[in-house]
Design an enzyme around this catalytic site. Structure first.
Site, PDB file in Angstrom:
ATOM      1  N   TYR A 159     -19.747  72.389  79.786  1.00  0.00           N
ATOM      2  CA  TYR A 159     -19.568  73.842  79.833  1.00  0.00           C
ATOM      3  C   TYR A 159     -20.734  74.573  79.184  1.00  0.00           C
ATOM      4  O   TYR A 159     -20.798  75.798  79.233  1.00  0.00           O
ATOM      5  CB  TYR A 159     -18.230  74.250  79.209  1.00  0.00           C
ATOM      6  CG  TYR A 159     -17.071  73.933  80.119  1.00  0.00           C
ATOM      7  CD1 TYR A 159     -16.992  74.533  81.372  1.00  0.00           C
ATOM      8  CD2 TYR A 159     -16.102  73.024  79.758  1.00  0.00           C
ATOM      9  CE1 TYR A 159     -15.970  74.225  82.240  1.00  0.00           C
ATOM     10  CE2 TYR A 159     -15.062  72.714  80.618  1.00  0.00           C
ATOM     11  CZ  TYR A 159     -15.000  73.315  81.860  1.00  0.00           C
ATOM     12  OH  TYR A 159     -13.981  73.018  82.715  1.00  0.00           O
ATOM     13  N   HIS A 209     -16.432  80.124  80.536  1.00  0.00           N
ATOM     14  CA  HIS A 209     -15.412  79.387  79.770  1.00  0.00           C
ATOM     15  C   HIS A 209     -15.187  80.032  78.401  1.00  0.00           C
ATOM     16  O   HIS A 209     -15.030  79.333  77.402  1.00  0.00           O
ATOM     17  CB  HIS A 209     -15.819  77.913  79.638  1.00  0.00           C
ATOM     18  CG  HIS A 209     -14.679  76.956  79.836  1.00  0.00           C
ATOM     19  ND1 HIS A 209     -13.980  76.397  78.789  1.00  0.00           N
ATOM     20  CD2 HIS A 209     -14.101  76.484  80.962  1.00  0.00           C
ATOM     21  CE1 HIS A 209     -13.030  75.607  79.261  1.00  0.00           C
ATOM     22  NE2 HIS A 209     -13.078  75.650  80.575  1.00  0.00           N
ATOM     23  N   ARG A 280      -7.060  84.466  89.037  1.00  0.00           N
ATOM     24  CA  ARG A 280      -7.398  83.051  89.006  1.00  0.00           C
ATOM     25  C   ARG A 280      -6.428  82.208  88.206  1.00  0.00           C
ATOM     26  O   ARG A 280      -6.810  81.268  87.527  1.00  0.00           O
ATOM     27  CB  ARG A 280      -8.778  82.971  88.348  1.00  0.00           C
ATOM     28  CG  ARG A 280      -9.619  81.926  88.938  1.00  0.00           C
ATOM     29  CD  ARG A 280     -10.941  81.833  88.316  1.00  0.00           C
ATOM     30  NE  ARG A 280     -11.127  80.513  87.822  1.00  0.00           N
ATOM     31  CZ  ARG A 280     -11.039  79.433  88.574  1.00  0.00           C
ATOM     32  NH1 ARG A 280     -10.796  79.503  89.867  1.00  0.00           N
ATOM     33  NH2 ARG A 280     -11.204  78.248  88.050  1.00  0.00           N
TER      34      ARG A 280
HETATM   35 MG    MG Z   1     -12.551  77.820  84.554  1.00  0.00          MG
END
Ligand code: MG
Length: 401
Positions: A159, A209, A280
């Site tokens: 990430y 993130h 989402r």
């Molecule tokens: Mg994600």
């Protein structure tokens, strides 16, 4: 009048065929041989969900009419009085998805038909490109373009934010360290490089993130605006959602948000105020198909598109549920796809397949997916203390993962 079919038993199946611990609910009915499956996967706290289903939901559900999905969902949410948390939402999702599966089987129709029918033949997906440096990321993007994907998420170093610039204090504990300010510099540079190498046609996505301070996220969204992302994901943490207005006032980078959401009050203001472009949520985390259908219809009124969370810790059953929503929703945007291994296809017959970037359903009734319980049992869940979420800032302070 037809005889009422009731819930006879509720089974919780735990399995780990790849990296993630998966939780599947199987509802058996009074009609011999009729059953449904649903995803209840909360991989980091799977034993808590297992207990919630076995000890609390099962006794509450036995004997109820399988046709009354909405009533069962509403009553499950309030039966605990305290609600909208990740453990119980996932447990309820397992039941909810299994009931939709059963209803589809009873009707002889795939679930997308029950929702209103198809708006499209398949769901366009995005794949996950990554690399240790920006050149490896370009190679990875080209690989997925070669497989036919039109949408590709680009990350660097997991990430991201790992950097030689991290100078820990003496005596700093172990952990997954990252440097938020270095993250900004390195990722903007990477995104610029990838865009210049692969051209304007391929759609690029990026997931922050929730690794940045809010004002750095505003700056980041502005900095990447020239590279025309398809969306920028989780620029802010759920705790900082008021800052989305600041991003909106500064740039036109499309914004996706929601995988960590639990509670309707987290997403309704963002949609109503048109502060995001893609909604989402993790469909099991929000409680299953029933609330996801409502969210898709609500977001459609504001021209906000869906992009349901689709990592490896959404089970194959959960991905099948995502796909039925994707095929129906008029405001479908994109589907995240994690590319399951062969073993997952063996354990979960009917697991949808991607061809040239499109995720296709089968036409079997219900969710169109099953579970081989004997094979699943050969791959039991492993208990472990989760390491990757033990994230720290350069000085050792705990950070969001
Ligand atoms: Mg994600």
């Amino acid at each position: 009048m037809a005889e009422t079919i009731t819930i006879k038993d509720v089974k919780t199946i735990l399995t780990q065929p790849a990296g993630s611990r998966l939780i599947i609910v199987k509802i058996l009915t009074s009609d011999d041989g009729l059953y449904g499956v649903g995803c209840a996967t909360f991989t980091q706290r799977f034993r808590a969900v297992h207990t919630a289903i076995e000890q609390h939901l099962k006794p509450f559900l036995i004997g109820r009419d399988v046709d009354r999905i909405e009533e069962i969902w509403q009553m499950s949410m309030v039966n605990s009085y305290w609600r909208n948390g990740p453990v119980l939402n996932n447990a309820i999702s397992g039941v909810d998805q299994a009931l939709w599966d059963i209803k589809g089987k009873r009707a002889g129709m795939p679930v997308f038909q029950l929702l209103g029918g198809k708006c499209r033949e398949a769901a366009d997906t995005y794949a996950h490109a990554s690399g240790r440096d920006k050149h490896e990321v370009v190679d990875s993007v080209r690989h997925y373009m070669g497989e036919g994907y039109r949408h590709i998420r680009i990350q660097m170093g997991g990430y991201g934010g790992q950097s030689d610039a991290i100078q820990k204090p003496e005596g700093a504990p172990d952990g997954a360290y990252y440097h938020p300010r270095e993250y900004c510099r390195l990722m903007v540079e990477m995104i610029e490089h990838v865009r210049s190498e692969v051209g304007p046609e391929v759609e690029l996505l990026h997931d922050i993130h929730e690794r940045l301070r809010p004002i750095d996220a505003v700056q980041f969204a502005k900095d990447v605006e020239p590279f025309k992302l398809f969306f920028l994901e989780d620029a802010l943490a759920p705790e900082d959602i008021e800052w989305f207005r600041n991003i909106r006032e500064q740039c036109a980078t499309p914004i996706a948000m929601g995988e960590l959401f639990n509670h309707p009050r987290e997403w309704t203001p963002l949609v109503q105020d048109r502060l995001i472009d893609f909604i989402r949520m993790h469909v099991s985390q929000m409680g299953g198909i029933t609330p996801a259908r409502n969210v898709a219809a609500f977001a459609n009124m504001y021209n906000v598109r869906t992009a349901w969370h689709g990592p490896g810790d959404t089970s194959p059953v959960g991905h099948a549920a995502n796909l039925h929503l994707d095929l129906w929703a008029p405001n479908f945007g994109i589907q995240e796809w994690c590319r399951f291994n062969e073993l997952c296809y063996e354990i979960f017959p009917g697991l949808p397949e991607v061809r040239m970037g499109y995720l296709y359903p089968n036409d079997n009734p219900g969710l169109g997916i099953d579970i081989d319980e004997d094979l699943a049992a050969k791959h039991p869940c492993q208990d472990e203390v989760i390491q990757w979420t033990q994230t720290r800032a350069p000085d050792g302070s705990p950070m969001r993962p």
